[in-house]
Design a protein around this motif. Structure first.
Motif, PDB file in Angstrom:
ATOM      1  N   LEU A 188      -7.835  -3.787  -6.428  1.00 34.01           N
ATOM      2  CA  LEU A 188      -7.824  -2.552  -5.645  1.00 34.01           C
ATOM      3  C   LEU A 188      -8.080  -1.301  -6.490  1.00 34.01           C
ATOM      4  O   LEU A 188      -8.738  -0.370  -6.015  1.00 34.01           O
ATOM      5  N   PRO A 189      -7.578  -1.210  -7.739  1.00 38.72           N
ATOM      6  CA  PRO A 189      -7.897  -0.009  -8.536  1.00 38.72           C
ATOM      7  C   PRO A 189      -9.402   0.180  -8.709  1.00 38.72           C
ATOM      8  O   PRO A 189      -9.911   1.313  -8.634  1.00 38.72           O
ATOM      9  N   THR A 231      -2.993  -0.047   0.226  1.00 34.48           N
ATOM     10  CA  THR A 231      -2.888   0.891  -0.885  1.00 34.48           C
ATOM     11  C   THR A 231      -3.028   2.311  -0.356  1.00 34.48           C
ATOM     12  O   THR A 231      -3.282   2.510   0.843  1.00 34.48           O
ATOM     13  N   ARG A 232      -2.856   3.282  -1.237  1.00 41.35           N
ATOM     14  CA  ARG A 232      -2.952   4.692  -0.855  1.00 41.35           C
ATOM     15  C   ARG A 232      -4.245   5.279  -1.412  1.00 41.35           C
ATOM     16  O   ARG A 232      -4.603   5.071  -2.575  1.00 41.35           O
ATOM     17  N   ASP A 258      -2.706   5.532   4.003  1.00 39.01           N
ATOM     18  CA  ASP A 258      -2.678   4.082   3.815  1.00 39.01           C
ATOM     19  C   ASP A 258      -4.043   3.531   4.201  1.00 39.01           C
ATOM     20  O   ASP A 258      -4.562   3.816   5.297  1.00 39.01           O
ATOM     21  N   ALA A 310       0.072  -6.663  -0.475  1.00 43.14           N
ATOM     22  CA  ALA A 310      -0.765  -6.244  -1.595  1.00 43.14           C
ATOM     23  C   ALA A 310      -2.105  -5.680  -1.134  1.00 43.14           C
ATOM     24  O   ALA A 310      -2.810  -5.012  -1.911  1.00 43.14           O
ATOM     25  N   SER A 332      -6.766  -8.020  -4.224  1.00 47.54           N
ATOM     26  CA  SER A 332      -6.719  -7.817  -5.667  1.00 47.54           C
ATOM     27  C   SER A 332      -7.903  -6.937  -6.061  1.00 47.54           C
ATOM     28  O   SER A 332      -8.841  -6.735  -5.275  1.00 47.54           O
ATOM     29  N   LYS A 357     -10.873   1.389  -5.411  1.00 41.65           N
ATOM     30  CA  LYS A 357     -10.556   2.798  -5.181  1.00 41.65           C
ATOM     31  C   LYS A 357     -11.425   3.699  -6.038  1.00 41.65           C
ATOM     32  O   LYS A 357     -11.869   4.776  -5.597  1.00 41.65           O
TER      33      LYS A 357
END
Length: 294
Positions: free
Chosen positions: A285-286, A237-238, A243, A234, A283, A289
């Motif tokens: 991550l959005p 992420t991209r 990555d 988890a 956690s 980003k």
């Protein structure tokens, strides 16, 4: 990697008919689970009946030879006949006993009775994968009317991409989607010109839902190297087509490009980009980003 489930050669057993004849009755159907020793079919065999007659004659000869041997031994002890006559009688008895034992062994090994009925039984527990006869049909003694698959072990036919050909070795662990595990047994020495992949074979145990011919995707676990770091999957992420892992620094979390060696069992193997001991985000991550984009 893509894999196809198959059966190892040792897990498939052919049940052959020891004598030619005609099938009187079938007791199993294709796909049925059977136990070792379970009756598969009964066969009427003239050959078995002839052998049963031979055994009966061998029994009679052995009985006569035994009586004659006792008589010769008694007469030799009384001096009525020469001792050589008693020796000849004992030799004849031994020969008759061997003939009787051989006839009994052949009938017992073939599962035949004195009335010429042959019982074909399952040599192992498993699933009947092929039934090549029908009731009333002939058996020639040279073909296998039944094939039984053990089902307690399976093989995986793996297609290894060309780029990973030099990294796959016998002994590596193989993980199935349901968590079952196996090991690589062999790796082909060359590429398949049609698929440009290396064929590898792995051995796995029985598991729910495994049947010969099923296609699935498996994971091969290998040595990631001394500098590799295992993180929760988890955490990866991209971002901007790469990555990344968000690593905490003095001013908060920042995206760090990483090279992922593989993902298995909920863990991502990072071979480059993150050092051991770093604190990473798993956690939110959005939001991170979004902040990195600004």
């Amino acid at each position: 990697m893509p894999a196809t489930v198959s059966l190892p050669p040792a897990s498939r057993v052919a049940v052959t008919a020891p004598f030619s004849g005609a099938v009187r009755q079938l007791h199993v159907i294709e796909g049925q689970e059977v136990q070792a020793g379970q009756l598969l079919a009964t066969v009427v065999s003239r050959e078995a009946l002839s052998l049963a007659s031979d055994r009966a004659r061998a029994d009679a000869r052995a009985g006569l030879a035994e009586a004659n041997a006792r008589r010769m031994e008694r007469l030799a002890a009384e001096g009525v006949v020469a001792g050589a006559r008693a020796d000849e009688a004992r030799a004849a008895l031994r020969e008759a006993q061997v003939d009787r034992a051989e006839a009994a062994r052949i009938l017992a090994r073939g599962g035949a009775s004195a009335d010429g009925i042959v019982r074909l039984v399952a040599p192992i527990a498993g699933r009947v994968s092929r039934v090549a006869v029908e009731t009333g049909g002939p058996l020639d003694g040279m073909t296998a009317p039944f094939v039984i698959d053990a089902g307690n072990s399976y093989a995986l036919q793996l297609q290894v991409p060309e780029r990973l050909a030099d990294r796959i070795r016998p002994g590596m662990a193989v993980v199935l989607p349901d968590g079952g595990r196996g090991a690589i047994l062999s790796v082909a020495p060359g590429l398949d010109p049609a698929t440009r992949s290396i064929r590898a074979i792995a051995r796995i145990g029985a598991a729910p839902g495994l049947v010969s011919g099923r296609s699935l995707t498996v994971t091969i676990l290998g040595d990631a190297g001394g500098d590799a770091v295992a993180l929760p999957s988890a955490a990866v992420t991209r971002l901007d087509g790469r990555d990344v892992v968000f690593v905490r620094g003095a001013k908060g979390f920042r995206p760090v490009p990483v090279s992922v060696g593989g993902v298995a069992d909920g863990r991502a193997m990072i071979v480059e980009g993150v050092a051991a001991g770093a604190t990473v985000a798993v956690s939110g991550l959005p939001e991170l980003k979004s902040q990195a984009a600004n």
